[in-house]
Write a protein that holds these residues in place. Structure first.
Motif, short mmCIF file in Angstrom:
data_model
loop_
_atom_site.label_atom_id
_atom_site.label_comp_id
_atom_site.label_asym_id
_atom_site.label_seq_id
_atom_site.Cartn_x
_atom_site.Cartn_y
_atom_site.Cartn_z
N GLY A 228 -7.65 3.71 -3.71
CA GLY A 228 -6.63 4.40 -4.50
C GLY A 228 -7.10 5.69 -5.16
O GLY A 228 -6.37 6.27 -5.97
N VAL B 228 0.88 -1.19 0.00
CA VAL B 228 0.00 0.00 0.00
C VAL B 228 0.91 1.23 0.00
O VAL B 228 2.06 1.15 0.43
CB VAL B 228 -0.90 0.07 1.27
N ASN C 288 -10.20 6.08 -0.40
CA ASN C 288 -8.74 6.26 -0.40
C ASN C 288 -8.03 4.92 -0.45
O ASN C 288 -7.00 4.78 -1.12
CB ASN C 288 -8.30 7.00 0.86
N LEU C 289 -8.60 3.94 0.24
CA LEU C 289 -8.00 2.60 0.23
C LEU C 289 -8.07 2.02 -1.19
O LEU C 289 -7.17 1.31 -1.64
CB LEU C 289 -8.75 1.70 1.23
N GLN D 204 -2.96 5.03 1.45
CA GLN D 204 -3.78 3.85 1.70
C GLN D 204 -3.56 3.32 3.13
O GLN D 204 -4.51 2.88 3.78
CB GLN D 204 -3.46 2.76 0.68
#
Ligand code: GDP
Length: 449
Positions: A148, A119, A145-146, A123
């Protein structure tokens, strides 16, 4: 080779199950030695007995092994689910330490995921945000956000700056190709476009900060207007005293609640009126103070009576039309309220707290006023304070570059500003040489994450 780390990944205390996480080279040996499975198939759940170093069965557990590069941390990993008794958990943790693992620091699993490039930093932060988020919106934003979303925009900004730098460098390498007026303004407009984007990101960070806190929503009004009934109605259960004797809520009652996905602190106050009762008058003073610190003030009025002037007088100088609304309560009764007395530009919602009518409209209005309306709930990424700091630096360097270009300054000076802009934007996803910053960031994570 890094040490093998181990931690309880679920909350401590009695529970049905507890999950212990192990990351590092020893993971596979531990599966062999403690769980009697020499070569576990990766990502496959096994039922087995956990045996301590001195061959005592501690618990029957479910475990799963992950190969190097195909795990959360990028290292070999083992996850063990045992029964959620703290004594069992402690026994297994001590045994794993005895066999060569060490207890993990807070956030150390995620830090390893970052260092092994599973990550980026945005992330990694999103994982912590998902865990600590105070509302469904905040969870959704962290999820984005995780996935991307923010990293993608950051990379767009990075590429944009690199392209401009490449264009300018060509003029440094081949000074005979003079930077003509046309190229000059093209480069300025390219930088301005990038700067617009970073400005937008900074702005979205301000909008996002709303999701981090419980907004204070204060209910005020004359005694008997129905504040407590409305408070209970919003709460979904009876908490305040509801009575038809004026002045029952002498102090204030406060409750944090999730209202249609948003987090607010709802405060029911003493009625606003002239009173000789000492306790009640302290309550009124408190109400004025609460109004001063509120994110939103809701004046509850009994719409079957004339508009109570004391409400206007007391709140007039402490609220702005943007954070103030009137709830015309008791809409089930004949309307006698004189709306011409309402403060200018006040938002109005008609409701009957007793009959739970008009509450959905009120919730929509609350969301709108405290900034959780449609516009903010449609944010596609989450820009936190750290990102905001870096973005502000990027903005400064881009603006400097534009002004240097306008002054026809030497390309090398402009390039130096653009290089600094590149460094600052790069720091958002992958800070260079900043061990201290990383330590500080990950130590705020929970243990086991
Ligand atoms: P507070 O002093 O402003 O907190 O008022 P309460 O919530 O204690 O309510 C005062 C009285 O008004 C109680 O008898 C409530 O049942 C009544 N009341 C509250 N909301 C409504 C409503 O929407 N319609 C009618 N008819 N009565 C209501």
């Amino acid at each position: 080779m890094s040490e093998t780390i181990v931690a309880l990944a679920t909350p401590a205390g009695d529970s049905a199950l507890a999950t212990i996480r192990i990351s590092g080279a020893l993971s596979e040996c531990l599966a062999k030695d403690a769980l009697s499975l020499p070569s576990p198939t990766p990502r496959h759940s096994y039922l087995g007995n956990y045996k301590s170093n001195d061959a005592e069965i501690i618990d029957q557990v479910i475990f799963c092994f992950y190969q190097q590069n195909k795990s959360f941390t990028g290292e070999k990993m083992l996850e063990i689910s045992c029964h959620g008794n703290p004594i069992i958990v402690q026994k297994i943790l001590s045994d794993l330490v005895c066999r060569g693992a060490r207890l993990a620091e807070p956030g150390e699993f995620t830090k390893r995921a970052y260092l092994n490039e599973k990550v980026d930093l945005v992330q990694a932060e999103a994982i912590a945000e998902m865990i600590s988020a105070k509302s469904l919106y905040a969870i959704k934003l962290a999820r984005k956000n995780l996935d991307g979303n923010l990293s993608l925009i950051i990379s767009k900004v990075q590429t944009g700056i690199l392209e401009v730098r490449a264009k300018l460098e060509a003029f440094v390498d081949f000074p005979e190709d003079d930077l003509g007026m046309e190229d000059h303004s093209k480069i300025i407009s390219l930088i301005a476009d990038i700067q617009d984007l970073t400005e937008y990101l900074v702005d979205s960070s301000v909008r996002r900060s709303i999701f981090d806190k419980y907004s204070k929503v204060v209910l005020v009004g004359s005694p008997n207007a129905g504040k407590s009934t409305l408070f209970n109605c919003l709460l979904g259960f009876d908490r305040s005293i509801v009575s038809d004797i004026p002045g029952t809520t002498r102090d204030y009652v406060s409750k944090s609640l999730i209202l249609d996905d948003i987090c607010i602190e709802l405060i029911d106050t003493a009625g606003l009126r002239e009173t000789t009762d000492q306790i009640e008058s302290v309550g009124v003073v408190n109400t004025v103070e609460l109004i001063e610190h509120a994110d939103m003030v809701i004046a509850v009025v009994d719409s079957s009576l004339p508009y109570p002037c004391e409400v206007t007088e007391l709140i007039d100088h402490n609220v702005t039309p943007e954070n103030f609304i009137i709830v015309e309560n008791k809409s089930d009764l004949e309307k006698n309220i004189n709306i011409e007395k309402y403060p200018k530009n006040a938002g109005v919602v008609s409701a009957s707290a007793k009959n739970k009518v008009g509450i959905a409209d009120l919730v929509e209005k609350i969301k709108e006023v405290i900034g959780l309306g449609k516009e903010n709930s449609e944010l596609e990424f989450s820009v936190n304070l750290r990102h905001q700091q870096c973005l502000k630096e990027v903005n400064t360097h881009l603006l400097n570059a534009i002004s240097l270009l306008k002054d026809s300054q030497d390309a090398l000076i402009i390039l130096s500003e653009l290089k600094q802009a590149s460094d600052s934007i790069g720091n958002i996803v992958k800070p260079t040489d900043n061990e201290e910053m990383l330590d500080h960031l990950f130590k705020n994570f929970c243990i086991g994450k």
